[in-house]
Motif scaffolding. Structure first.
Motif, PDB file in Angstrom:
ATOM      1  N   GLY A 302       6.784   0.874  -5.229  1.00 43.51           N
ATOM      2  CA  GLY A 302       7.301   0.242  -4.270  1.00 43.51           C
ATOM      3  C   GLY A 302       8.075  -0.912  -4.620  1.00 43.51           C
ATOM      4  O   GLY A 302       8.438  -1.576  -3.293  1.00 43.51           O
ATOM      5  N   THR A 303       8.786  -0.981  -5.547  1.00 41.94           N
ATOM      6  CA  THR A 303      10.096  -2.681  -5.485  1.00 41.94           C
ATOM      7  C   THR A 303      11.341  -2.376  -4.893  1.00 41.94           C
ATOM      8  O   THR A 303      11.560  -3.646  -3.836  1.00 41.94           O
ATOM      9  N   CYS A 349       4.872  -4.444  -1.594  1.00 41.31           N
ATOM     10  CA  CYS A 349       5.256  -3.422  -3.064  1.00 41.31           C
ATOM     11  C   CYS A 349       3.795  -2.987  -2.970  1.00 41.31           C
ATOM     12  O   CYS A 349       3.690  -1.499  -3.301  1.00 41.31           O
ATOM     13  N   THR A 350       2.483  -3.006  -2.112  1.00 39.69           N
ATOM     14  CA  THR A 350       1.232  -2.335  -2.054  1.00 39.69           C
ATOM     15  C   THR A 350       1.236  -1.108  -1.167  1.00 39.69           C
ATOM     16  O   THR A 350       1.898  -1.198  -0.375  1.00 39.69           O
ATOM     17  N   LYS A 351       0.245  -0.680  -1.470  1.00 37.10           N
ATOM     18  CA  LYS A 351       0.222   1.220  -1.147  1.00 37.10           C
ATOM     19  C   LYS A 351       0.437   1.459   0.369  1.00 37.10           C
ATOM     20  O   LYS A 351       0.768   1.980   1.389  1.00 37.10           O
ATOM     21  N   PRO A 352      -0.096   0.213   1.075  1.00 36.32           N
ATOM     22  CA  PRO A 352      -0.815   0.460   2.135  1.00 36.32           C
ATOM     23  C   PRO A 352       0.359  -0.085   3.548  1.00 36.32           C
ATOM     24  O   PRO A 352       0.649   0.678   4.032  1.00 36.32           O
ATOM     25  N   VAL A 353       1.524  -1.166   2.826  1.00 35.51           N
ATOM     26  CA  VAL A 353       2.497  -1.251   3.558  1.00 35.51           C
ATOM     27  C   VAL A 353       3.727  -0.514   3.306  1.00 35.51           C
ATOM     28  O   VAL A 353       4.139   0.228   4.412  1.00 35.51           O
ATOM     29  N   GLN A 354       3.342   0.868   2.315  1.00 39.67           N
ATOM     30  CA  GLN A 354       4.470   1.464   1.734  1.00 39.67           C
ATOM     31  C   GLN A 354       3.825   2.679   2.894  1.00 39.67           C
ATOM     32  O   GLN A 354       4.720   3.511   3.408  1.00 39.67           O
TER      33      GLN A 354
END
Length: 402
Positions: A302-303, A349-354
């Motif tokens: 998620g960079t 970069c975390t999954k929730p933000v993605q």
């Protein structure tokens, strides 16, 4: 040419090859009903995810240092050292994972949805953010003039489009260096699409295209990790010495030599010198990147989210005067700002933000593209082949008495 397998007793023309996703993009999780060995082969390499995450953390820290570095020669030196390798490292990895890019429709689709569309959205969002949060009503929206962080998306789009050319020519890296050197002494290139950066950073992308996995293995040896310590220490000392003698803007690669007040011939010289220094420090960085799975390894996927989103917080701090507090310009304040920048970009970069921002970063947009006409037939062929393999496996088990 005909299909050598004729399960139906007739000779059939083979279907076009399946369109695999671009290596540089996140791959979908393998189905659970596939053999375990197949799933293991599709696992991401922890080294590259670790490298991407650590590079993006350094990018965020460097941006957080920018309003503070004028008060400290040491911080200015550290800033120069970080800027000499953090984007080259990220670009080399991008080039390495672009090696398989070609003009297949599936890869062009991923290039559009994963690079071009995010560029349009963020190139619109950043000027609007400056207009309303930064109280700059004169800020215009122009897709030809990348603003702040969006230059990288333009560069990545153009670099990947030219990938087949670099795979075709005999000496791609010397040619890319020659182009970068010519750009460094050509102020008439102008600011459209930030072409100076596109051309001057080009050698790092081409180098990534030319690299193979064994090249990364060479810098991951224990001897290289030890050797990287004195090299990095010397770089910091040299950066401290060079700070009043050299403009940090050379590392941005966004201007020709004449625009920096230097003679034209210094452009090619500095291009080669900075390229050599950047490669040396990038090798040191890769040598220190962990090879095993770490707590932050999954964040490497998620960079790009962290890269594009953290700019809003950096600019908000600049617009709102957060950096004007005197204590932030002290050593402890710099440490606090660095830790905060690392924590924020990690969160982004975390999954929730993605999941929240996937509509902007990885839109599916199936409605915008024609469907591959051979895809339904290919799926039927795969299904039939799978059933035949299962029957053959059952027969082999029966013969073996299993």
């Amino acid at each position: 040419m005909t299909n050598s397998l004729r399960p139906y007793g007739t000779r059939r023309t083979p279907l076009p090859p399946a369109q695999s996703p671009d290596d540089g993009a996140a791959e979908p999780s393998p189905p659970q009903n596939k053999p375990q060995s197949t799933q293991q082969n599709k696992q991401r390499d922890a080294f590259f995810d670790n490298a991407k995450y650590l590079a993006i953390v350094l990018v965020a820290i460097g941006h957080a240092w920018e309003p503070l570095k004028g008060d400290s020669r040491t911080l200015e030196a550290a800033y120069s050292v970080v800027y000499s390798f953090h984007m080259p490292a990220f670009i080399i990895i991008s080039g390495f994972f672009s090696r398989s890019f070609d003009m297949r429709p599936s890869r062009l689709k991923r290039l559009i949805t994963g690079v071009a569309v995010p560029y349009i959205l963020f190139e619109t969002a950043y000027p609007l953010f400056k207009r309303y949060v930064g109280h700059d009503p004169d800020q215009d929206i122009s897709l030809l003039d990348p603003w702040y962080l969006t230059w990288f998306l333009v560069a990545l789009f153009l670099w990947r489009l030219t990938t087949p050319i670099w795979k075709l020519v005999r000496h791609p890296l010397p040619l890319a260096l020659a182009i970068a050197m010519l750009a460094s002494m050509s102020p008439e290139i102008g600011d459209d699409l930030d072409l100076q950066r596109v051309l001057q950073f080009l050698p790092y992308f081409v180098l990534g295209l030319c690299m193979r996995p064994e090249h990364f293995q060479m810098v991951r040896r224990r001897s290289m990790r030890i050797l990287a310590v004195p090299v990095a220490a010397f770089a910091l000392v040299f950066g401290w010495w060079a700070e009043p003698r050299m403009a940090t803007t050379w590392f941005y690669h966004r201007d020709a030599a004449q625009e920096l007040g230097a003679p034209w011939w210094s452009g090619p010289v500095m291009t080669l010198a900075i390229f050599g220094c950047s490669l040396l420090l990038t090798a040191c960085f890769f040598a220190w990147v962990p090879r095993r799975h770490m707590w932050f390894t999954a964040l490497g996927a998620g960079t790009l989210y962290g890269y594009l989103l953290h700019g809003f917080l950096v600019k908000a701090g600049d617009y709102r005067g957060w950096y004007e507090h005197a204590w932030l310009h002290q050593p402890l304040g710099v440490v606090f700002v660095s830790g905060l920048a690392a924590a924020v970009v990690t969160l982004l970069c975390t999954k929730p933000v993605q999941r929240v921002f996937r509509f902007a970063m990885e839109p599916r947009m199936e409605w915008a593209f024609q469907r591959d006409a051979a895809e339904p037939a290919r799926e039927r062929e795969k299904s039939g082949s799978g059933r035949r393999n299962e029957k053959e496996t059952e027969k082999e088990k029966e013969k073996a008495g299993v």
